[in-house]
Design an enzyme around this catalytic site. Structure first.
Site, short mmCIF file in Angstrom:
data_model
loop_
_atom_site.label_atom_id
_atom_site.label_comp_id
_atom_site.label_asym_id
_atom_site.label_seq_id
_atom_site.Cartn_x
_atom_site.Cartn_y
_atom_site.Cartn_z
N GLU A 128 31.05 38.60 -28.52
CA GLU A 128 31.98 38.61 -27.24
C GLU A 128 32.51 37.35 -26.81
OE1 GLU A 128 31.07 42.68 -25.43
OE2 GLU A 128 29.48 41.17 -24.90
N CYS A 164 34.21 31.19 -22.59
CA CYS A 164 32.89 31.10 -22.94
C CYS A 164 32.58 31.75 -24.39
CB CYS A 164 32.24 32.23 -21.72
SG CYS A 164 30.62 32.49 -22.05
N CYS A 169 20.20 37.11 -30.47
CA CYS A 169 19.80 35.85 -30.40
C CYS A 169 18.25 36.25 -30.51
CB CYS A 169 20.09 35.43 -28.69
SG CYS A 169 18.94 33.99 -28.11
N CYS A 222 14.99 36.14 -24.05
CA CYS A 222 14.45 36.03 -22.48
C CYS A 222 14.49 37.40 -21.82
CB CYS A 222 15.63 35.18 -22.05
SG CYS A 222 15.90 33.63 -22.84
N CYS A 241 18.16 38.85 -20.31
CA CYS A 241 19.28 38.65 -20.76
C CYS A 241 19.57 39.84 -21.95
CB CYS A 241 19.13 37.40 -21.53
SG CYS A 241 20.72 37.20 -22.67
N GLY A 260 24.08 34.25 -28.07
CA GLY A 260 23.25 33.23 -28.66
C GLY A 260 22.74 31.99 -28.28
N GLU A 261 21.83 31.28 -28.95
CA GLU A 261 21.30 30.09 -28.56
C GLU A 261 21.96 28.95 -29.34
OE1 GLU A 261 19.39 28.23 -26.21
OE2 GLU A 261 19.99 26.86 -27.60
N SER A 268 25.04 25.15 -23.64
CA SER A 268 23.88 25.75 -22.92
C SER A 268 22.89 25.86 -23.60
CB SER A 268 24.57 26.79 -21.80
OG SER A 268 23.53 27.49 -21.26
N SER A 314 18.94 26.17 -19.29
CA SER A 314 18.68 27.30 -18.76
C SER A 314 17.28 27.32 -18.14
CB SER A 314 18.65 28.72 -19.68
OG SER A 314 20.09 28.62 -19.79
N LEU A 315 16.67 26.94 -16.90
CA LEU A 315 15.71 26.66 -16.40
C LEU A 315 14.84 27.93 -16.04
CD1 LEU A 315 14.06 24.00 -16.46
CD2 LEU A 315 14.64 23.76 -14.24
N HIS A 316 15.15 28.54 -15.08
CA HIS A 316 14.83 29.79 -14.55
C HIS A 316 13.46 30.20 -14.07
CE1 HIS A 316 18.50 31.30 -16.66
NE2 HIS A 316 18.01 31.07 -17.78
N ASN A 329 22.59 39.36 -13.54
CA ASN A 329 23.44 40.67 -13.58
C ASN A 329 22.90 41.47 -14.40
OD1 ASN A 329 25.92 39.55 -12.65
ND2 ASN A 329 25.95 37.82 -14.14
N CYS A 348 27.56 36.62 -17.01
CA CYS A 348 26.49 35.99 -17.62
C CYS A 348 25.59 37.15 -17.89
CB CYS A 348 25.86 34.97 -16.78
SG CYS A 348 27.00 33.68 -16.28
N1 SAH Z 1 21.56 30.69 -25.04
C1 SAH Z 1 22.17 29.88 -24.28
C2 SAH Z 1 23.28 30.25 -23.90
C3 SAH Z 1 23.75 31.59 -23.41
S1 SAH Z 1 23.13 32.36 -22.20
C4 SAH Z 1 21.26 29.73 -22.80
O1 SAH Z 1 20.28 30.55 -22.72
O2 SAH Z 1 21.46 28.65 -22.18
C5 SAH Z 1 24.16 31.72 -20.88
C6 SAH Z 1 23.38 31.55 -19.29
O3 SAH Z 1 23.66 33.10 -18.86
C7 SAH Z 1 22.15 31.18 -19.29
O4 SAH Z 1 21.78 30.22 -18.23
C8 SAH Z 1 21.29 32.45 -19.23
O5 SAH Z 1 20.02 32.16 -18.97
C9 SAH Z 1 22.26 33.32 -18.38
N2 SAH Z 1 21.73 34.52 -18.23
C10 SAH Z 1 21.45 35.26 -19.30
N3 SAH Z 1 21.14 36.70 -18.97
C11 SAH Z 1 21.73 36.76 -17.45
C12 SAH Z 1 21.79 37.90 -16.57
N4 SAH Z 1 21.22 39.14 -16.95
N5 SAH Z 1 22.14 37.49 -15.51
C13 SAH Z 1 22.51 36.26 -15.03
N6 SAH Z 1 22.59 35.28 -15.95
C14 SAH Z 1 22.11 35.14 -17.31
FE1 SF4 Z 2 19.20 33.73 -26.13
FE2 SF4 Z 2 20.25 32.40 -23.94
FE3 SF4 Z 2 19.99 35.33 -23.74
FE4 SF4 Z 2 17.63 33.50 -23.79
S1 SF4 Z 2 19.22 33.66 -22.18
S2 SF4 Z 2 18.01 35.30 -24.94
S3 SF4 Z 2 18.37 32.12 -24.96
S4 SF4 Z 2 21.21 34.16 -25.04
#
Ligand code: SAH
Ligand code: SF4
Length: 378
Positions: A91, A104, A111, A115, A118, A165-166, A197, A219-221, A298, A341
């Site tokens: 997408e 985007c 991926c 996470c 995600c 994807g990463e 990212s 992406s710290l979280h 989300n 996201c």
């Molecule tokens: N793989 C890379 C880039 C894709 S994700 C990464 O992880 O950085 C892009 C952003 O969306 C990242 O910061 C990710 O942590 C965030 N993200 C993933 N799932 C999400 C969700 N369900 N709600 C909000 N943000 C999310």
């Molecule tokens: Fe992959 Fe980024 Fe999603 Fe983590 S947040 S699973 S690294 S796409």
């Protein structure tokens, strides 16, 4: 099978043209036709010698990914689902704002990082995209939108590698794609307006700094290793101390003088005042110049997680701001079409029960005709 010229950055195209006995300036002309004008038909490229056009017709092609569906959100966000073969799809999301147009872009089908919050991570990994498949997302969006909106000037001003994807686990394909985005003969985007990212692939952050420094979002979280190990499994391999050291090192090469930390706000998981304080201490301890971008989670089916309450997000942002860390809350865009996201699921075979998704998407498709070039698009 002839070569898809979307695979090459300018250096790659120059080498390809040299193989055909052509000089570098021919490659520049060709590159401009493809990326600046959206041309895919060599016959159209009238300032190239007929002999070169004939050679190209026998050795190369320019082709985007087939579009499975296009959805337009009430807020103007557009999401395309592209077919990458073998039952996989990725997408791409276009987000218009008054002063910019952000695309985007996806880097992988699925991926491998997995996470917890995600939806892409939940579906597992299918494969890396090729350079041309990354570039094709921009090529299609830019030239389709220009034709659709009847505009001559640039539409996409910013690219964020924040789709599926990463990106730093697909490094070899990523770098030529970034170079094409940055090239003055290509899309001419500034390094500050192209953002990679990453969930924290430390050795590749170090390489990117040298090979192709662009804006970096990490992406710290979570503010500590125990929680981050749970939310972002890659942390077990590259823990916070290593990640923050790599971020600091990156700044010596980066086009911006700060790293953007993304932080997905999960109710009761990482959103308390104690978490905010730990974050403040963490970045201070490592001396990383940064900004925070808080992303309200989300939701998607089967995550088992809940979005933080708005007051908790506001209080968290306030604490960071009060500590002198510029913090913004990301506006949710396109959630009515599952384009926000973390909601990008595409279709990775059927190993996760999202099998009916493409069929479901097709029911609401606006332009069901399959297209492979912007010219052919409706
Ligand atoms: N793989 C890379 C880039 C894709 S994700 C990464 O992880 O950085 C892009 C952003 O969306 C990242 O910061 C990710 O942590 C965030 N993200 C993933 N799932 C999400 C969700 N369900 N709600 C909000 N943000 C999310
Ligand atoms: Fe992959 Fe980024 Fe999603 Fe983590 S947040 S699973 S690294 S796409």
């Amino acid at each position: 099978m002839t070569a898809n010229l979307l695979e090459f950055d300018l250096e790659g195209l120059a080498a390809f043209c040299a193989g055909l006995g052509e000089k570098r300036f021919r490659a520049v002309q060709l590159f401009r036709w493809i990326h600046q004008r959206g041309a895919s038909d060599f016959g159209q490229m009238t300032d190239l010698a007929k002999s070169l056009r004939d050679k190209l017709a026998g050795a190369a092609h320019v082709e985007a990914l087939p579009v499975i569906s296009q959805h337009i959100s009430a807020d103007g966000t557009i999401k395309w689902l592209f077919d990458v073969g073998n039952g996989d799809a990725v997408e791409t999301v276009y987000i218009p704002e008054s002063d910019r147009g952000t695309l985007c872009v996806s880097s992988q089908a699925g991926c491998a990082v997995g996470c917890r919050f995600c939806s892409t991570g939940h579906q597992g990994f299918s494969r890396n995209l090729k350079t041309w498949e990354i570039v094709a997302q921009l090529w299609f969006a830019e030239h389709f939108l220009r034709r659709h909106l009847g505009r001559e000037e640039r539409i996409v001003s910013n690219v964020v590698m924040m789709g599926m994807g990463e990106p730093l686990q697909n490094y070899t394909a990523l770098v030529p794609a970034l170079k094409t985005m940055l090239d003055d003969h290509g899309y001419g985007l500034s390094r500050r307006r192209v953002t990679v990212s990453t969930s924290g692939v430390v050795p590749m952050i170090e390489r990117l700094a040298l090979d192709c420094p662009v804006a970096l979002a990490v992406s710290l979280h979570a503010p500590n290793d125990a929680l981050r190990n749970d939310l972002v499994p890659l942390n077990r391999k590259y823990p916070l101390a290593e990640l923050l050291a790599a971020c600091k090192g990156y700044l010596a090469h980066a086009p911006r003088d700060f790293i953007t930390f993304e932080y997905c706000m999960l109710d009761g998981v990482n959103d308390t005042p104690e978490h905010a304080q730990q974050l403040i201490d963490l970045v201070a301890q490592h001396g990383v110049r940064c900004k925070f971008n808080l992303i309200p989670f989300n939701p998607f089916p089967q995550s088992g997680l809940v979005r933080s309450q708005a007051p908790a997000v506001a209080a968290f942002a306030q604490r960071l701001n009060d500590a002198g860390i510029v913090t913004t809350v990301r506006k949710t865009r396109g959630d009515d079409i599952d384009a926000a996201c973390g909601q990008l699921a595409g279709e990775v075979k059927d190993r996760t029960g999202v099998g009916s998704r493409i069929a479901a998407q097709r029911r609401v498709v606006l332009h069901p005709r399959r297209q492979s070039t912007p010219e052919a698009a409706p």
